[in-house]
Scaffold this motif. Structure first.
Motif, PDB file in Angstrom:
ATOM      1  N   GLU A  49      -2.561 -11.931  -2.543  1.00  0.00           N
ATOM      2  CA  GLU A  49      -3.939 -12.308  -2.242  1.00  0.00           C
ATOM      3  C   GLU A  49      -4.362 -13.412  -3.186  1.00  0.00           C
ATOM      4  OE1 GLU A  49      -7.051  -9.522  -1.261  1.00  0.00           O
ATOM      5  OE2 GLU A  49      -5.674  -7.877  -1.660  1.00  0.00           O
TER       6      GLU A  49
ATOM      7  N   GLU B  86      -6.041  -8.493  -7.355  1.00  0.00           N
ATOM      8  CA  GLU B  86      -4.845  -8.956  -8.043  1.00  0.00           C
ATOM      9  C   GLU B  86      -3.666  -8.893  -7.086  1.00  0.00           C
ATOM     10  OE1 GLU B  86      -5.466  -7.123 -12.427  1.00  0.00           O
ATOM     11  OE2 GLU B  86      -5.590  -5.761 -10.726  1.00  0.00           O
TER      12      GLU B  86
ATOM     13  N   ARG C 240     -12.056  -1.051   8.731  1.00  0.00           N
ATOM     14  CA  ARG C 240     -10.904  -0.992   7.821  1.00  0.00           C
ATOM     15  C   ARG C 240      -9.859  -2.036   8.234  1.00  0.00           C
ATOM     16  NH1 ARG C 240     -10.401   0.297   3.678  1.00  0.00           N
ATOM     17  NH2 ARG C 240      -8.607   1.643   3.572  1.00  0.00           N
TER      18      ARG C 240
ATOM     19  N   GLU D  50      -2.898  11.747  -0.182  1.00  0.00           N
ATOM     20  CA  GLU D  50      -2.577  11.916   1.232  1.00  0.00           C
ATOM     21  C   GLU D  50      -2.409  13.395   1.553  1.00  0.00           C
ATOM     22  OE1 GLU D  50      -2.756   9.114   2.757  1.00  0.00           O
ATOM     23  OE2 GLU D  50      -2.044   7.554   1.387  1.00  0.00           O
TER      24      GLU D  50
ATOM     25  N   GLU E 222       0.873  -1.183   0.000  1.00  0.00           N
ATOM     26  CA  GLU E 222       0.000   0.000   0.000  1.00  0.00           C
ATOM     27  C   GLU E 222       0.904   1.224   0.000  1.00  0.00           C
ATOM     28  OE1 GLU E 222      -1.270   1.953   3.321  1.00  0.00           O
ATOM     29  OE2 GLU E 222       0.890   1.817   3.565  1.00  0.00           O
TER      30      GLU E 222
ATOM     31  N   ARG F 162       0.232  -7.336  -3.306  1.00  0.00           N
ATOM     32  CA  ARG F 162      -0.285  -8.123  -2.175  1.00  0.00           C
ATOM     33  C   ARG F 162      -0.487  -9.552  -2.644  1.00  0.00           C
ATOM     34  NH1 ARG F 162      -4.989  -4.148   0.467  1.00  0.00           N
ATOM     35  NH2 ARG F 162      -3.687  -2.273   0.402  1.00  0.00           N
TER      36      ARG F 162
ATOM     37  N   TYR G   2      -3.379   1.749  11.221  1.00  0.00           N
ATOM     38  CA  TYR G   2      -2.948   3.120  11.514  1.00  0.00           C
ATOM     39  C   TYR G   2      -4.084   4.130  11.636  1.00  0.00           C
ATOM     40  CZ  TYR G   2      -2.628   3.121   6.279  1.00  0.00           C
ATOM     41  OH  TYR G   2      -2.851   2.970   4.931  1.00  0.00           O
ATOM     42  N   TYR G   3      -5.311   3.697  11.362  1.00  0.00           N
ATOM     43  CA  TYR G   3      -6.397   4.684  11.328  1.00  0.00           C
ATOM     44  C   TYR G   3      -6.785   5.211  12.703  1.00  0.00           C
ATOM     45  CZ  TYR G   3      -7.029   3.568   6.441  1.00  0.00           C
ATOM     46  OH  TYR G   3      -6.822   3.404   5.096  1.00  0.00           O
TER      47      TYR G   3
ATOM     48  N   GLY H  70     -11.330  -8.416  -9.594  1.00  0.00           N
ATOM     49  CA  GLY H  70     -11.061  -7.165  -8.879  1.00  0.00           C
ATOM     50  C   GLY H  70      -9.976  -7.264  -7.822  1.00  0.00           C
TER      51      GLY H  70
ATOM     52  N   GLN I  41      -3.054   1.691  -7.572  1.00  0.00           N
ATOM     53  CA  GLN I  41      -3.844   2.561  -6.695  1.00  0.00           C
ATOM     54  C   GLN I  41      -3.599   4.028  -7.044  1.00  0.00           C
ATOM     55  OE1 GLN I  41      -2.887   1.872  -2.550  1.00  0.00           O
ATOM     56  NE2 GLN I  41      -4.498   0.341  -2.304  1.00  0.00           N
TER      57      GLN I  41
ATOM     58  N   THR J  42       0.444   4.439   1.740  1.00  0.00           N
ATOM     59  CA  THR J  42       0.465   5.437   2.817  1.00  0.00           C
ATOM     60  C   THR J  42       1.752   5.404   3.634  1.00  0.00           C
ATOM     61  OG1 THR J  42      -1.906   5.079   2.912  1.00  0.00           O
ATOM     62  CG2 THR J  42      -0.951   6.375   4.682  1.00  0.00           C
TER      63      THR J  42
HETATM   64  P1  HAM Z   1      -7.061  -0.500   1.196  1.00  0.00           P
HETATM   65  O1  HAM Z   1      -8.491  -0.511   1.629  1.00  0.00           O
HETATM   66  O2  HAM Z   1      -6.227  -1.647   1.600  1.00  0.00           O
HETATM   67  O3  HAM Z   1      -6.424   0.853   1.727  1.00  0.00           O
HETATM   68  O4  HAM Z   1      -6.990  -0.373  -0.374  1.00  0.00           O
HETATM   69  C1  HAM Z   1      -7.652   0.680  -1.044  1.00  0.00           C
HETATM   70  C2  HAM Z   1      -8.296   0.165  -2.308  1.00  0.00           C
HETATM   71  O5  HAM Z   1      -7.320  -0.487  -3.107  1.00  0.00           O
HETATM   72  C3  HAM Z   1      -9.365  -0.892  -2.095  1.00  0.00           C
HETATM   73  O6  HAM Z   1     -10.602  -0.282  -1.838  1.00  0.00           O
HETATM   74  C4  HAM Z   1      -9.363  -1.628  -3.422  1.00  0.00           C
HETATM   75  O7  HAM Z   1     -10.147  -0.916  -4.383  1.00  0.00           O
HETATM   76  C5  HAM Z   1      -7.924  -1.540  -3.847  1.00  0.00           C
HETATM   77  N1  HAM Z   1      -7.236  -2.817  -3.593  1.00  0.00           N
HETATM   78  C6  HAM Z   1      -6.731  -3.273  -2.426  1.00  0.00           C
HETATM   79  N2  HAM Z   1      -6.205  -4.494  -2.586  1.00  0.00           N
HETATM   80  C7  HAM Z   1      -6.357  -4.826  -3.891  1.00  0.00           C
HETATM   81  C8  HAM Z   1      -6.026  -5.954  -4.699  1.00  0.00           C
HETATM   82  N3  HAM Z   1      -5.379  -7.007  -4.194  1.00  0.00           N
HETATM   83  N4  HAM Z   1      -6.350  -5.939  -6.014  1.00  0.00           N
HETATM   84  C9  HAM Z   1      -6.993  -4.881  -6.547  1.00  0.00           C
HETATM   85  N5  HAM Z   1      -7.342  -3.785  -5.846  1.00  0.00           N
HETATM   86  C10 HAM Z   1      -7.033  -3.748  -4.536  1.00  0.00           C
HETATM   87  C11 HAM Z   1      -5.132   1.230   1.525  1.00  0.00           C
HETATM   88  O8  HAM Z   1      -4.373   0.685   0.779  1.00  0.00           O
HETATM   89  C12 HAM Z   1      -4.764   2.502   2.260  1.00  0.00           C
HETATM   90  N6  HAM Z   1      -3.349   2.767   2.023  1.00  0.00           N
HETATM   91  C13 HAM Z   1      -5.642   3.637   1.820  1.00  0.00           C
HETATM   92  C14 HAM Z   1      -5.305   4.943   2.498  1.00  0.00           C
HETATM   93  C15 HAM Z   1      -4.576   5.949   1.976  1.00  0.00           C
HETATM   94  N7  HAM Z   1      -5.665   5.273   3.716  1.00  0.00           N
HETATM   95  C16 HAM Z   1      -5.164   6.472   3.977  1.00  0.00           C
HETATM   96  N8  HAM Z   1      -4.511   6.882   2.957  1.00  0.00           N
END
Ligand code: HAM
Length: 426
Positions: A118, A125, A261, A134, A85, A116, A265-266, A123, A130, A87
């Motif tokens: 996963e 991957e 969530r 911020e 991610e 990741r 960190y939130y 949807g 992303q 952040t």
């Molecule tokens: P997150 O909810 O883990 O938050 O990911 C944000 C978005 O990234 C998800 O809603 C989804 O649309 C997309 N996403 C996550 N994992 C995958 C995946 N494996 N494949 C496709 N899309 C994915 C964060 O990542 C935080 N860093 C968000 C944030 C920024 N919070 C504060 N600042």
């Protein structure tokens, strides 16, 4: 020894973005960066690789991401991970750049790949893009509202409707502690009925139990206490203020008291944008405030808020809504045709001459006949064919064929760039 022939495929969960699809992605990137820049966000391009510990400390040790999903490896004595991610890396870069001292309020955005491990599914991957926004260095609730509004505008610019903006608060400090205890009291009687992972997380990080995606666990959490009932007056005021600001610009939000969530960190505001038709994986965007992350990573205790939108989920929703138009990559404006093979070098030079004047140009590299080159020029969507034969070479000219207007004229070589530019405008 002859090596066995093998055909290679991209690893599971990864994919290639082929030229046919790039235009669509550029559209998403264009909308994202225009909206961000309009609001004073500047682009940052942080490292793809970080020390693993950065994520353990920020995303949290007892989270799906850190426990199961990171691409990690050791190099020398250092444990490294591909960023799952954005952040944590952006906060790290913010501190490392000295911004907390020089200019603490930084509005930053980034568009790039995250990794990741996963289980790949629609949807989801292992490498995904992303759009990360911020706003660091302030606790002002208007920034929470501003980033939520920015996320919503992104989907609206794409023409999407029917999305839900779900909000909640994670509280902070004391209210979080009291909430955690209440959740434990609530879960204890049904703990045995929970999945193994939930049972193991009960003591270590009880809020992650509420985030379990297992349908039978979700069922057990329906009546869990709501954190909003535990908020301090200040944190409640912050939450209400964010919603008030959004209401000010006509933005509707839904309170989702069960949302926690998946990252540790939130603090206070958290939110997700959902496309409900996508079911369990309907979140296209997630974000919130992370007021102590900068401190936890070695900086001062400054507030921050942000979100990330996943592009693959967004594209699926766009497809389902029938909003993916034909976005073909633009062909070169000029196709150069050589009437015979001796003119190869001339054509090569002419193509460079056009490009130097801002005109895109390509030529045949398959030794095609004149007829086949003309066919390629006609069928390739090019606006012009520039034809060079021995007579034109003698006269220092070329034939310029406007494939749209179906007109052909001979021009001196030093006139042809201007003619193309004139015709382009007409
Ligand atoms: P997150 O909810 O883990 O938050 O990911 C944000 C978005 O990234 C998800 O809603 C989804 O649309 C997309 N996403 C996550 N994992 C995958 C995946 N494996 N494949 C496709 N899309 C994915 C964060 O990542 C935080 N860093 C968000 C944030 C920024 N919070 C504060 N600042």
């Amino acid at each position: 020894m002859l090596k066995e022939r093998k055909s290679y495929k991209v690893p599971r969960g990864f994919r290639d973005l082929l030229p046919e699809n790039v235009a669509l992605w550029e559209r998403l990137e264009g909308i994202a960066s225009d909206l961000a820049r309009q609001r004073g966000f500047r682009e940052i391009r942080p490292s793809l690789l970080e020390e693993t510990d950065l994520f353990t400390r920020s995303v949290g040790e007892v989270t799906d991401i850190v426990e199961k999903e990171m691409f990690s490896f050791e190099r020398g004595k250092t444990q490294l991970s591909l960023r799952p991610e954005g952040t944590a890396g952006i906060a790290r870069a913010y501190i490392q750049a000295g911004y907390p001292k020089t200019k603490p309020v930084q509005r930053l955005f980034h568009i790039g790949p995250m990794f990741r491990y996963e289980r790949p599914q629609k949807g989801r991957e292992r490498m995904f893009t992303q759009f990360d926004v911020e706003a660091l260095g302030s606790m002002d609730p208007r920034l929470d509202a501003e980033v939520i509004q920015l996320a919503a505008r992104f989907f609206e610019e794409l023409g999407m409707t029917g999305l839900e903006i779900r909000v909640n608060s994670m509280g902070d400090g004391d209210d979080r502690d009291r909430y955690r205890e209440a959740v434990k009291d609530f879960l204890r009687p049904s703990l045995e009925e929970h999945c193994e992972l939930c049972q193991s997380r009960f003591e270590r990080n009880v809020l992650r139990v509420l985030d379990c995606k297992n349908p039978s666990c979700i069922e057990l959490h329906q009546a869990a206490p709501a954190i909003l009932d535990f908020l301090s007056p200040e944190n409640r005021e912050h939450f209400d203020e964010v919603r008030r600001m959004l209401a000010e610009v006509g933005r509707e939000t839904l309170i989702d008291s069960g949302m926690v969530r998946g990252l540790d960190y939130y603090t206070r505001t958290i939110f997700e944008v959902h496309y409900p038709a996508m079911g369990a994986r309907s979140a296209l965007c997630g974000g919130g405030r992370y007021d102590h992350l900068i401190r936890d990573l070695g900086g001062p205790d400054l507030g921050a808020v942000g979100f990330a939108i996943g592009f693959s989920g967004t594209l699926i929703a766009l497809e389902e809504l029938g909003l993916v138009g034909e976005a073909a990559p633009a062909p070169a404006e000029v196709y150069l045709v050589a009437a015979d093979g001796d003119l190869c070098a001339e054509v090569f030079g002419l193509a460079e001459h056009l490009r130097a004047s801002g005109i895109s140009a390509i030529y045949d590299v398959e030794s095609k006949s004149l007829k086949a080159q003309m066919k390629a020029a006609n069928s390739g969507g090019h606006r012009f064919a520039l034809i060079l034969g021995p007579e034109e070479l003698e006269r220092g000219s070329v034939q310029l064929k406007d494939l749209e207007a179906r007109e052909q004229e001979e021009w001196k070589r030093d006139q042809v760039v201007q003619k193309i530019l004139d015709k382009r405008g007409s």
